[in-house]
Motif scaffolding. Structure first.
Motif, mmCIF file in Angstrom:
data_model
loop_
_atom_site.group_PDB
_atom_site.id
_atom_site.type_symbol
_atom_site.label_atom_id
_atom_site.label_comp_id
_atom_site.label_asym_id
_atom_site.label_seq_id
_atom_site.Cartn_x
_atom_site.Cartn_y
_atom_site.Cartn_z
ATOM 1 N N SER A 71 32.738 33.568 36.164
ATOM 2 C CA SER A 71 33.843 32.556 35.948
ATOM 3 C C SER A 71 35.101 33.192 36.009
ATOM 4 N N GLN A 390 34.586 26.531 34.960
ATOM 5 C CA GLN A 390 34.300 28.003 35.495
ATOM 6 C C GLN A 390 35.233 28.666 36.157
ATOM 7 N N TRP A 391 35.921 27.650 37.269
ATOM 8 C CA TRP A 391 36.896 28.388 37.993
ATOM 9 C C TRP A 391 38.080 27.488 38.197
#
Length: 429
Positions: A71, A390-391
């Motif tokens: 992440s 996460q990103w």
């Protein structure tokens, strides 16, 4: 001294001598290329300052890269608050960027079609590849379709059988005239593909069921989608562009007017408009209940768009040839098509190589426009990745990876263009 003893030309070779002092070495190269006058010196110093500033800004960011992270938050913890590149998003999501939502256990199929693409292009692009390998080039489109979309192998086989029927009928009807032969061959192939093909596929599948798991077009995405659209458009736009360029220069008014109208209309419309037409409007012109794959519609529209530009590029090459080439071909007793195939078109294509390759590169990069009609190209997938928890917040890493992949293939096409120009160069200037 008699006049007969005077030598009017040198009968011995001069011994090689060293170049003048100051005409070789790094110092001479710097003075000739970078510091040749005050303006050149100022521009060189400014360019060096810009490069130094860019390296000073980018190098620490690259030096503090993180590859093992799940992440963006984990990336930032590993960086200890320092700026750096979080390449963990590429390590985790590269299959999605390459294949979209293609079935994971079937990744070997698009990879195999990609590798076989180079084998199919070999006889066309490289002189040292035997010409007899062209049979694989002709078979490759059906094989690639079967590998990527799956289904029964008898679908592409039946499609090729329709082409064989059309060719045989064309040869039989050719004594009655070229127009009659083309019309009969076209009608026969269309009838086969619409009516007879399905019965053969059904019968052959029952007798010998050779099939791969079918993959829906909505699962295609990423660079796989860009390659399918780009390669298909490139492969079809060049021959269609040649025919359209000849049609624009034809002495028959109807063909010339139709060619000019098509070229000017398509060149005057943005590609995104044609893509919206393929996505929204094309189904309204089809019979009710007709299912027409969206990717196939996009390939058709991209091919139409590229064909119009390709026709103008080739027309420029034809216009650059002197009229004497056509007259020489006629003096040899060649008919129109033989003159075009053996004399005119090879020279016109040679002249047009830089612009042809530029059009191909532009077409390949324009495949990213399919994002506006809902197809999951690399840009659309990068947006979806950045929208995940996460990103969220990752930008440069995804865009640098996508841009790098596009650069590799576009640069390869440009280098092959230079190689082809050198190979076909006949003058010694």
């Amino acid at each position: 001294m008699s006049q007969s003893s005077i030598a009017w030309f040198r009968d011995t070779l001069l011994q090689p001598s060293e170049p003048p002092r100051g005409q070789t070495g790094v110092r001479h190269w710097l003075r000739a290329r970078l510091f040749n006058g005050w303006l050149s010196s100022v521009l060189t110093i400014m360019a060096l300052l810009v490069i130094a500033a860019a390296v000073n800004a980018v190098l620490p960011w690259l030096a503090n890269s993180v590859w093992q992270a799940d992440s963006l938050g984990e990336c930032r913890r590993l960086m200890n608050g320092e700026p750096g590149a979080c390449w963990g998003v590429i390590r985790e999501r590269w299959p999605q960027l390459l294949f979209g939502f293609y079935t994971q256990d079937a990744y070997w199929r698009p990879l195999a079609s990609f590798v076989l693409l180079f084998a199919a292009l070999g006889p066309i692009l490289f002189k040292w590849v035997p010409r007899r390998a062209l049979w694989f080039t002709a078979v490759y489109p059906g094989l690639a379709f079967w590998l990527i979309w799956g289904g029964s192998l008898w679908h592409p086989v039946s499609a090729y059988l329709g082409l064989a029927i059309a060719w045989l009928l064309f040869r039989m009807m050719l004594p009655l005239g070229g127009g009659v032969a083309v019309a009969c061959a076209s009608l026969a192939a269309t009838a086969w593909w619409l009516q007879g093909m399905q019965y053969l596929v059904l019968a052959a599948s029952n007798l010998s069921p050779v099939a791969l798991t079918a993959v829906s077009s909505r699962d295609l995405g990423g660079f796989l989608l860009s390659f399918v659209v780009g390669v298909s458009g490139i492969a079809m736009s060049l021959p269609l562009g040649v025919l359209l360029a000849l049609g624009r220069r034809s002495s028959m008014p109807l063909i010339r007017v139709m060619s000019v109208t098509f070229i000017e209309f398509v060149r005057g419309v943005p590609l995104i408009t044609l893509l919206f037409t393929a996505s929204l409007l094309l189904n309204y012109f089809l019979p009710p209940g007709t299912s027409f794959d969206l990717i196939l519609r996009v390939i058709i529209m991209v091919t139409i768009f590229s064909t119009a530009y390709m026709a103008e590029v080739i027309r420029g090459g034809l216009a650059a040839l002197p009229q004497g080439q056509t007259e020489a071909a006629q003096a040899l007793g060649l008919d129109y098509w033989k003159a075009q195939r053996l004399v005119i078109m090879p020279q016109a294509l040679k002249i047009s190589i830089p612009m042809i390759v530029s059009t191909f590169i532009g077409l390949f990069k324009d495949t990213t426009l399919v994002v506006f009609i809902g197809l999951l190209d690399p840009i659309a997938l990068s947006t979806a990745i950045r929208a995940s928890t996460q990103w969220q917040g990752v930008y440069w890493e995804l865009f640098l990876f996508i841009g790098g992949v596009f650069f590799v293939f576009c640069f390869a096409m440009s280098r092959y263009s230079i190689h082809l120009e050198r190979r076909l160069k006949t003058d010694h200037r």
